[in-house]
Design a protein around this motif. Structure first.
Motif, PDB file in Angstrom:
ATOM      1  N   SER A 253      -4.012  -6.255 -50.808  1.00 43.31           N
ATOM      2  CA  SER A 253      -3.504  -6.248 -49.441  1.00 43.31           C
ATOM      3  C   SER A 253      -3.395  -7.668 -48.916  1.00 43.31           C
ATOM      4  N   LEU A 254      -2.384  -7.918 -48.096  1.00 45.56           N
ATOM      5  CA  LEU A 254      -2.262  -9.198 -47.406  1.00 45.56           C
ATOM      6  C   LEU A 254      -2.956  -9.159 -46.054  1.00 45.56           C
ATOM      7  N   ASP A 255      -3.009  -7.972 -45.446  1.00 49.03           N
ATOM      8  CA  ASP A 255      -3.641  -7.844 -44.142  1.00 49.03           C
ATOM      9  C   ASP A 255      -4.455  -6.549 -44.099  1.00 49.03           C
ATOM     10  N   PRO A 256      -5.744  -6.607 -44.332  1.00 48.51           N
ATOM     11  CA  PRO A 256      -6.560  -7.796 -44.557  1.00 48.51           C
ATOM     12  C   PRO A 256      -6.339  -8.345 -45.970  1.00 48.51           C
ATOM     13  N   PRO A 257      -6.624  -9.627 -46.169  1.00 46.91           N
ATOM     14  CA  PRO A 257      -6.441 -10.195 -47.509  1.00 46.91           C
ATOM     15  C   PRO A 257      -7.498  -9.648 -48.478  1.00 46.91           C
ATOM     16  N   LEU A 258      -7.022  -8.907 -49.485  1.00 48.22           N
ATOM     17  CA  LEU A 258      -7.922  -8.318 -50.475  1.00 48.22           C
ATOM     18  C   LEU A 258      -7.331  -8.472 -51.865  1.00 48.22           C
TER      19      LEU A 258
ATOM     20  N   LEU B 180     -17.310 -11.078 -51.603  1.00 51.67           N
ATOM     21  CA  LEU B 180     -17.355  -9.739 -52.175  1.00 51.67           C
ATOM     22  C   LEU B 180     -17.303  -8.718 -51.048  1.00 51.67           C
ATOM     23  N   GLU B 181     -16.311  -7.862 -51.082  1.00 50.39           N
ATOM     24  CA  GLU B 181     -16.111  -6.856 -50.040  1.00 50.39           C
ATOM     25  C   GLU B 181     -16.685  -5.510 -50.450  1.00 50.39           C
ATOM     26  N   ALA B 182     -16.445  -5.124 -51.700  1.00 50.98           N
ATOM     27  CA  ALA B 182     -16.899  -3.823 -52.180  1.00 50.98           C
ATOM     28  C   ALA B 182     -17.045  -3.862 -53.689  1.00 50.98           C
TER      29      ALA B 182
END
Length: 153
Positions: free
Chosen positions: A61-66, A142-144
């Motif tokens: 994803s760009l929004d949010p950046p992932l 680290l998000e997930a």
């Protein structure tokens, strides 16, 4: 499509004979191997850095950046990324193939010696080594973590 032609006969995938399964694996490897992908070096750690070559990297994803990266639990980098809760990605150029091969070699030196084959500089946000001369760099929080359902993965 087995060999890239729509009019080719399709094998019976429900047939689970060992010979057919091995043939399907070879064909699948051939098909997936023809998909061009970028090569990255994932790194983590400032004082005791670790790295690995990965082509299992993709934008989510760009929004949010992932972004998504896949790291085996048995990889030396895995636990360090979990501990640091951060990592860096260096997107390599074609001339950096030897570096990609080095970080893919399980027999390479570890620790600081792991990075002797190329110049790096610590990332401003993560402290993880960024490969000099790479096409691009990302420093990631680290998000997930999504565990594989495959045993031993």
């Amino acid at each position: 499509m087995v060999d890239g032609h729509a009019d080719s006969p399709r094998p019976a995938l429900a047939d689970s004979s060992p010979a057919l399964l091995e043939n399907n694996r070879r064909e699948l490897r051939g098909v997936l191997g023809s998909f061009a992908t970028g090569i990255t070096v994932l790194t983590a750690g400032g004082k005791l850095p670790k790295g690995m070559t990965a082509n299992s990297f993709t934008s989510v994803s760009l929004d949010p950046p992932l972004v998504l990266v896949c790291v085996l639990r048995s990889a030396a980098l895995h636990d360090l990324v979990l501990e640091e809760k951060a990592f860096a990605v260096s997107v390599l150029c074609a001339a950096q193939e030897p570096l990609a091969r080095r970080f893919a070699d399980r027999g390479r030196p570890r620790g600081a010696r792991e990075f002797e084959a190329g110049e790096t500089e610590p990332g401003h946000h993560t402290g993880a080594p960024l490969v000099s001369g790479a096409l691009a760099w990302l420093e990631c929080a680290l998000e997930a973590v999504i565990a594989s359902r495959t045993a031993g993965a």
